[in-house]
Design a protein around this motif. Sequence first.
Motif, mmCIF file in Angstrom:
data_model
loop_
_atom_site.group_PDB
_atom_site.id
_atom_site.type_symbol
_atom_site.label_atom_id
_atom_site.label_comp_id
_atom_site.label_asym_id
_atom_site.label_seq_id
_atom_site.Cartn_x
_atom_site.Cartn_y
_atom_site.Cartn_z
ATOM 1 N N HIS A 1 43.632 31.991 33.141
ATOM 2 C CA HIS A 1 42.257 32.446 33.741
ATOM 3 C C HIS A 1 41.525 33.549 33.117
ATOM 4 O O HIS A 1 42.050 34.623 32.762
ATOM 5 C CB HIS A 1 42.767 32.721 35.201
ATOM 6 N N ASN A 2 40.201 33.433 33.197
ATOM 7 C CA ASN A 2 39.437 34.515 32.397
ATOM 8 C C ASN A 2 38.381 35.108 33.480
ATOM 9 O O ASN A 2 38.038 34.533 34.376
ATOM 10 C CB ASN A 2 38.479 33.835 31.462
ATOM 11 N N SER A 3 38.620 36.572 33.579
ATOM 12 C CA SER A 3 37.715 37.356 34.480
ATOM 13 C C SER A 3 37.032 38.483 33.857
ATOM 14 O O SER A 3 37.330 38.303 32.518
ATOM 15 C CB SER A 3 38.667 37.827 35.644
#
Length: 318
Positions: free
Chosen positions: A116-118
């Motif tokens: 997941h990229n944040s």
Amino acid sequence: MSDIPENAPQHCPGTESQDAGKASACAGCPNQNICASGAASLPDPAIDIIKNRLSNVKHKILVLSGKGGVGKSTVTSLLGHGLAAKSPDINVGILDADICGPSQPRVLGVHGEQVHNSGSGWSPVYVTDNLSLMSIGFLLGSPDDAVIWRGPKKNGMIKQFLSEVDWGELDYLLIDTPPGTSDEHLSAVSSIDFTFLILVAGLQLLDTPQEVALLDVRKELQFCRKVGVPVLGVVENMSLFVCPNCKSRSEIFPATTGGAAQMCEDLGAALLGRLPLDPLLARCCDQGTDFLQALPHSPAVVALNDIVDKIISACEST
């Protein structure tokens, strides 16, 4: 940056030379255009980003071997589980820097997971509450997909892992590399050399006891000395076979020249321990199960715990 780095080929004119990127020796080099433009002599902006990103990581340990098939990725996963099992307060991360052959997701039992990229960067995949992993294997559409990249693109991917993964507070970051002394190693070592070398606890080398394997490990030791990476010690993997039924021991790969012990004495390196060959360990790796929990009294686990204790002791003394 010096004119010609110590580890550069003798025919390389150096990035600050007027012949940089123009000499006949530069023909075919993937960095020829960069050197010719003068950009290679400029500071790499990624270095400061990597330094800031990894400022909360106490100890960075590279896992290297000059020869393939010696169980390097397996031992990396074992070290990760072993360090994390010492205390729930010890946070461990594993970076799978083997771009073309990522195996850590399967060995650690998290293949098929998504990254997941944040706003804070990529979040690593958690194997346990205090053991996390980042691998290019999570970014592929299928485990069967081949990564067909040249050196510069692999270097860029490793720098992206080092600069964009949000590890949080880590006590140990284990970097699993492919065999040899090529792009992936130079990319990681150059980043460590210019940013957090003083924080590096050391470097883990793996080998098997046959003389052919030891020859490659000797080259790896010379590589470490040339690039200035301190060597924590040597692990002799698959030193003997332990029968899972009768527990009898036998040497499958005879150490005809004294094995890793003699090599360490000759080259002034520490022998951290010997890990026996256990077929049940291979089964656990295929299934992605924690070998330390599955067979806590195995001779391999006993030997591993001793190695982990030595690593912790060496790191705490730095």
